[in-house]
Scaffold this motif. Sequence first.
Motif, PDB file in Angstrom:
ATOM      1  N   ALA A   1       0.827  -1.210   0.000  1.00 45.34           N
ATOM      2  CA  ALA A   1       0.000   0.000   0.000  1.00 45.34           C
ATOM      3  C   ALA A   1       0.862   1.261   0.000  1.00 45.34           C
ATOM      4  O   ALA A   1       0.559   2.225  -0.702  1.00 45.34           O
ATOM      5  CB  ALA A   1      -0.938  -0.002   1.202  1.00 45.34           C
TER       6      ALA A   1
ATOM      7  N   ARG B   1      -2.019   2.321  -3.033  1.00 44.12           N
ATOM      8  CA  ARG B   1      -3.308   1.653  -3.237  1.00 44.12           C
ATOM      9  C   ARG B   1      -3.661   0.842  -2.008  1.00 44.12           C
ATOM     10  O   ARG B   1      -2.836   0.148  -1.447  1.00 44.12           O
ATOM     11  CB  ARG B   1      -3.248   0.726  -4.442  1.00 44.12           C
ATOM     12  N   ILE B   2      -4.924   0.930  -1.643  1.00 43.72           N
ATOM     13  CA  ILE B   2      -5.445   0.191  -0.504  1.00 43.72           C
ATOM     14  C   ILE B   2      -6.580  -0.682  -1.025  1.00 43.72           C
ATOM     15  O   ILE B   2      -7.345  -0.259  -1.882  1.00 43.72           O
ATOM     16  CB  ILE B   2      -5.975   1.144   0.585  1.00 43.72           C
TER      17      ILE B   2
ATOM     18  N   SER C   1     -11.418  -0.745   2.632  1.00 43.99           N
ATOM     19  CA  SER C   1     -10.984   0.369   3.477  1.00 43.99           C
ATOM     20  C   SER C   1     -12.139   0.911   4.294  1.00 43.99           C
ATOM     21  O   SER C   1     -13.293   0.848   3.902  1.00 43.99           O
ATOM     22  CB  SER C   1     -10.363   1.480   2.632  1.00 43.99           C
TER      23      SER C   1
END
Length: 116
Positions: free
Chosen positions: A40, A45-46, A50
């Motif tokens: 991440a 980017r997650i 989330s």
Amino acid sequence: ESSSHFLFICRSKLEVWKHIWYTYITSSSSSFFLDNLIFAIHTHRISSSSSSITTGVPPLSAIAATLEAIWLSHWTFVFNDTPFTSASTITILITKVRQTRRQSFLLKGLPHIAAD
């Protein structure tokens, strides 16, 4: 000391990362994996699980606040001989996250919300 150990693997820092993972990054009961966190950070980017909707804090902002809190705690140890603890670092982190939330509210034109 390697950068991986300094930022992540050290037990007290790992506790801080676990705290933000479960509080600000994922709302599911998924397990914490250091590789996911490092991915991440590197890619910005997650995963879609989330929890920014429920916390009001974008996951990448929480990660940035965590890095800042770890560095602040480190330099407090270096210059003030204050021991590095996960509890004190999490306290700094929570303060940083609250500041981020307040700033985002101001940018959106929302009134100050006292209940953090």
